[in-house]
Every structure is written in structure tokens, then in C-alpha cells.
Write a protein that holds these residues in place. Structure first.
Motif, PDB file in Angstrom:
ATOM      1  N   LYS A  89       0.879  -1.066   0.304  1.00 46.70           N
ATOM      2  CA  LYS A  89      -0.256  -0.552   0.325  1.00 46.70           C
ATOM      3  C   LYS A  89       0.625   1.444  -0.064  1.00 46.70           C
ATOM      4  O   LYS A  89       0.639   1.976  -0.816  1.00 46.70           O
ATOM      5  CB  LYS A  89      -0.810  -0.149   1.042  1.00 46.70           C
ATOM      6  N   TYR A 143       0.996   4.016  -2.696  1.00 50.79           N
ATOM      7  CA  TYR A 143       1.360   5.479  -2.639  1.00 50.79           C
ATOM      8  C   TYR A 143       2.332   6.122  -2.841  1.00 50.79           C
ATOM      9  O   TYR A 143       1.509   7.507  -3.830  1.00 50.79           O
ATOM     10  CB  TYR A 143       1.032   5.643  -1.264  1.00 50.79           C
ATOM     11  N   PHE A 195       0.882   6.567   6.849  1.00 55.30           N
ATOM     12  CA  PHE A 195       1.007   7.447   5.795  1.00 55.30           C
ATOM     13  C   PHE A 195       1.180   8.534   5.721  1.00 55.30           C
ATOM     14  O   PHE A 195       1.978   9.958   5.117  1.00 55.30           O
ATOM     15  CB  PHE A 195      -0.590   7.118   5.077  1.00 55.30           C
ATOM     16  N   HIS A 216       3.797  10.837   3.644  1.00 55.95           N
ATOM     17  CA  HIS A 216       3.297  11.871   3.159  1.00 55.95           C
ATOM     18  C   HIS A 216       4.424  13.057   3.756  1.00 55.95           C
ATOM     19  O   HIS A 216       5.003  13.755   2.197  1.00 55.95           O
ATOM     20  CB  HIS A 216       1.845  12.797   3.764  1.00 55.95           C
ATOM     21  N   ASP A 270      -4.592  14.013  -3.528  1.00 55.30           N
ATOM     22  CA  ASP A 270      -4.497  13.015  -1.359  1.00 55.30           C
ATOM     23  C   ASP A 270      -5.522  12.073  -1.810  1.00 55.30           C
ATOM     24  O   ASP A 270      -5.280  11.104  -1.271  1.00 55.30           O
ATOM     25  CB  ASP A 270      -4.808  14.172  -0.629  1.00 55.30           C
ATOM     26  N   SER A 317      -4.828   9.334  -4.525  1.00 56.80           N
ATOM     27  CA  SER A 317      -3.843   8.396  -3.855  1.00 56.80           C
ATOM     28  C   SER A 317      -4.057   7.471  -2.634  1.00 56.80           C
ATOM     29  O   SER A 317      -3.790   5.614  -2.688  1.00 56.80           O
ATOM     30  CB  SER A 317      -2.817   8.763  -4.139  1.00 56.80           C
ATOM     31  N   LEU A 318      -4.435   7.432  -1.767  1.00 52.45           N
ATOM     32  CA  LEU A 318      -4.891   7.093  -0.788  1.00 52.45           C
ATOM     33  C   LEU A 318      -6.015   6.128  -0.617  1.00 52.45           C
ATOM     34  O   LEU A 318      -5.860   5.090  -0.326  1.00 52.45           O
ATOM     35  CB  LEU A 318      -5.327   7.982   0.721  1.00 52.45           C
ATOM     36  N   ALA A 351      -3.095   3.776  -2.095  1.00 51.29           N
ATOM     37  CA  ALA A 351      -3.239   2.935  -0.850  1.00 51.29           C
ATOM     38  C   ALA A 351      -4.135   1.761  -0.664  1.00 51.29           C
ATOM     39  O   ALA A 351      -4.127   1.328   0.688  1.00 51.29           O
ATOM     40  CB  ALA A 351      -2.689   4.075   0.550  1.00 51.29           C
TER      41      ALA A 351
END
Lengths: 278, 188
Positions: free
Chosen positions: B29, B33, B74, B78, B136, B139-140, B144
């Protein structure tokens, strides 16, 4: 507004069903016929995005990272053990050993100094190293000591391979090597060494060196590390064709840790040696 | 996977087995990401590796006060990506793949309303044209594979806002990619 919120909820429910529970788009659309025209293209796009995003890390990379991750865990654990659980015992052991050495004369000291993994005096050597390390101030002094010990670990790896020790011992020393290299990296990145040159003072061009000596020391240290890693890799790679198959994976790991560990330490040094030309 | 709270608690005590389980669960994941933001695979690998090493070194700082472990991990990812992009911006940058500008009133061509085989690079180029908040969420959610609740906790918004962002982002991607495809066909 309320309609938008309802649609967002429906879209999310369908995504959970399609992406999470592997239902097909049609199954979801059947539940929301009035939203079909708006929902369908979005769900199809979401499915395309999911398919394209399903990139997997390569097996090699995963294996290498897993190995480094476990080494970092082991390093953390051994640090904790030393300082939290058994530190009193270890210090007592070292203090006793120092007393024994004082009474017994230099012969035992030399034996401890030259001991290799698997030999009787080696635990005493490791304990003495820890004391040696923590007694030195943070910064270049501590970093240099870790580099000396990293050298020593590589020498031990070579000794173990040449003397036919099992791979478990080899892994243990490799783990200790990783600990020294990772510490060099973290200590190096914690310190920024800046040198400014040249500047104009009262209309004249001059050079102002801030911490020039310090800068030179760290730069010299980086060069030393670069030479060391090249030598170590040559020595270790020479052994590869000579070792039995059972030892090969552990030796390959030792080579990988040497290469990656030194590289990271050198990168850490590079990022913090800053020469500014105003 | 065992109860995550229990695993995290054990990992904080130095239990290697618990940490390994968390690692195995999150590795792919996190990699995906990172992959969306990084320029290439090698950079994505470097960043992923760094994220997990940082997690090991700072697990002691994690406190389970209603914040899921995934949000903490995460967050490290980030920050690591932000650092990487900052460093990257100082270096020479390779221009993003150009995508055609989509007219505001464009709603899509019903004849092309089928699933498309997207290339990861094509998708990454399109994602980079979304707003930061949309990026965001995409991508999450998709890379992910986090549930809405965890995404909301990570981006500091309520679930309704995240669902709205998810909707607008998919719609924007649909317009960009579909329109790009039509333009390419027409030129071809």
C-alpha cells in the motif's frame, strides 16, 4: 446540495462493493437505476484507475527492504536491551574484566583485543567496544569510532567465511555491521557543517571560513569511507566463488549490507557538508 | 491480520513479529502510494524503504488516541514525499506529460464509455493535474486502498468532504483521460 451528498454516498457505496468486495459494476447499477447514466462512467473510470494503480514492488526490492527492515529492528532491540534491561549487568561485567586485565597483565588484554566471533573473549571485546563508544562525544569522534568498528566487523566477516563458520554467525556480525553504518548515517545527518567562501569585506575580496577545520575533518572522513567501501567490496566479492553454497546467501547479504550501508552513510555525509559561495 | 491495536502495542514493546506483520500488511500500500508521486520506480523504492526505516525508529512516538496506525504511517509517508519533492524541485525537473485542456462543458462520449486500459504513467500524468486535495484522496483511496474513514482522518476532513473530493476527482480523471483519448484518435 442534498442530492450531491446522496450521489456521493451512492458512488462511495458502489466503489466499496466493486473495489472492496469484487462485485461487478452491473450489480451495483441495478440497485440505482435512476443514477445509472451518471454513475456508470465514473465506476468504469474508477475500475480503470484501480487496475492501473495495482503496481506491485519487485520481488527483489521487497526482499532487500525486508532484510534491511529486520536489521533495523534488531538494531533497535539490541540498543534497548543494552540500555534498558541488562546495562547494569554488562557494565559490571566490563568493570570486572577491566579488573581482571589489570591484575592479570597485558596478555589477556591483547587476547580480548584480537578475539574473533565465536572465540571465548569476543563478548568481552563487544562490551568494551560499547563502553568505548559511549565515552566518546557525539559528532565526528563518535562517527569515526563507528567507522573503525564497521571495518572490524568486515574483517570478522572475512575471518568467519575463511574459517568455515555457519551462516547464523555471519548474519549476526552482518547485523552488527549494519548497526555501525546506520549510526554513522544518523549521526552525520544530525550535524550540518557549513563553510562559507569567499566574501567581500570592506571592498576587498576575502575568504571567511566557518568551522573550516571541522569541515575538512568531515570531508576527509567521507573520503576515507569511500575508500573503505571499495576495499571491503573487493575483499568480500573475492570470497564469493570460494564459499560453499550453504554460506553464499549469508555472504551475499553481508555484501548487500556493506554496499547499501556505506552508500547511505556517505550520502548522509554529502547532504550535510555544505559549501556556500555567496 | 490480528487486531491492529494489539499489534501496534506489541511493536512498541519491541516485538519483532508484530512489527513484521504490520510491515507485510502495509508495504504494498505504501509503495503504491509513493509510486503515484515519485518520478520513477527507483525513486519510489528509495522513498518506501526510508519510510519503513523511519517507522521503526519512531514507533515509540505513536500514541493510539483515536488516530489509526495507518494515519500515523501514511503521515510519515506524506512527509517523506514532501521532502523528496522539495529536494527534487531544486534539481532539474522533467516536464510532465502534456494532457489536453478539457472544456468545462465536456461531459464525455457515450460511445467510449467502456473501461480503458490505462498505463500507469498516463494515469500519473492525469493525477498530477488534479488539485492537491483530489490527488491526496485518489492516492489514498485507490493506490493505498484505505477506507473512507481512514482517508478522512489522514487528510483532516470529514467523510462527506472526502466523498465529494472522490467524486470530483474521478470525474476530472474521466474527462481528462477520455477527452485525451478522443483528441488522440482524431489527430491519428
Amino acid at each position: 446540495m442534498k442530492k450531491d451528498r446522496e450521489f456521493n454516498d451512492i458512488l462511495n457505496k458502489c466503489l466499496e462493493r466493486i473495489l472492496g468486495n469484487n462485485e461487478n459494476i452491473e450489480q451495483c447499477l441495478e440497485n440505482y437505476p435512476e443514477q445509472r447514466s451518471k454513475l456508470e462512467p465514473l465506476l468504469r473510470m474508477a475500475l480503470s484507475v484501480r487496475k492501473a494503480s495495482a503496481v506491485m514492488p519487485s520481488a527483489n526490492f521487497k526482499a532487500k527492504t525486508r532484510y534491511q527492515f529486520h536489521l533495523a529492528l534488531a538494531q533497535l532491540k539490541s540498543k534497548r536491551n543494552f540500555w534498558n534491561c541488562e546495562w547494569r549487568l554488562r557494565l559490571l561485567m566490563v568493570a570486572s574484566l577491566i579488573l581482571v586485565i589489570l591484575f592479570a597483565g597485558g596478555g589477556m588484554g591483547i587476547a580480548i583485543y584480537h578475539s574473533m566471533p565465536g572465540q571465548f573473549f569476543h563478548p568481552a571485546r563487544l562490551a568494551a567496544e560499547e563502553i568505548w563508544l559511549v565515552r566518546s562525544p557525539l559528532g565526528i569522534d563518535r562517527v569515526e569510532k563507528h567507522a573503525i568498528l564497521a571495518n572490524r566487523r568486515v574483517a570478522e566477516i572475512i575471518h568467519l567465511v575463511k574459517n568455515g563458520y555457519n551462516s547464523a554467525k555471519l548474519k549476526q556480525v552482518t547485523q552488527q555491521l549494519y548497526y555501525h553504518l546506520a549510526t554513522i548515517e544518523s549521526l552525520a545527518t544530525a550535524e550540518t557543517v557549513v563553510m562559507i567562501s569567499p566574501v567581500i569585506i570592506d571592498g576587498k575580496k576575502g575568504y571567511v571560513f566557518f568551522a573550516a577545520e571541522k569541515f575538512a575533518k568531515w570531508t576527509q572522513f567521507k573520503t576515507t569511507l569511500e575508500q573503505q567501501v571499495a576495499n571491503h567490496l573487493t575483499e568480500l566479492n573475492v570470497l564469493l566463488p570460494l564459499v560453499p553454497e550453504s554460506i553464499k546467501p549469508a555472504l551475499l547479504s553481508a555484501i548487500a549490507v556493506t554496499e547499501a550501508g556505506y552508500e547511505r552513510a556517505i550520502e548522509g555525509l554529502k547532504s550535510n557538508l555544505k559549501l556556500i559561495n555567496p | 491480520m490480528q487486531d491492529q491495536q494489539n499489534l501496534v502495542h506489541r511493536a512498541k514493546q519491541g516485538d519483532q513479529e508484530a512489527f513484521s506483520q504490520l510491515y507485510e500488511y502495509y508495504f504494498d500500500k505504501i509503495y503504491r502510494y509513493v509510486m503515484v508521486r515519485a518520478q520513477d520506480r527507483i525513486e519510489a523504492e528509495d522513498i518506501t524503504q526510508e519510510i519503513f526505516l523511519k517507522a521503526v525508529r519512531s514507533i515509540h512516538s505513536f500514541n493510539w488516541k483515536g488516530i489509526p496506525f495507518s494515519a500515523w504511517l501514511f503521515r510519515i509517508a506524506h512527509n517523506e514525499i514532501i521532502d523528496y519533492l522539495r529536494k527534487k524541485s531544486k534539481q532539474t525537473t522533467v516536464p510532465l506529460q502534456e494532457l489536453p485542456v478539457v472544456p468545462e462543458n465536456y461531459t464525455g462520449n457515450p460511445h467510449l464509455m467502456v473501461e480503458r486500459e490505462l498505463e500507469i504513467e498516463q494515469l500519473k500524468a492525469a493525477i498530477k493535474q488534479l488539485t492537491q486535495a483530489q490527488q491526496d484522496v485518489i492516492s489514498l483511496r485507490f493506490f493505498a486502498e484505505l477506507p473512507i474513514a481512514e482517508v478522512a482522518s489522514l487528510v483532516g476532513k470529514n467523510q462527506g468532504a472526502v466523498k465529494a473530493l472522490q467524486h470530483s476527482a474521478i470525474l476530472a480523471l474521466h474527462r481528462m483521460l477520455l477527452y485525451g483519448e478522443i483528441m488522440k484518435n482524431e489527430k491519428g
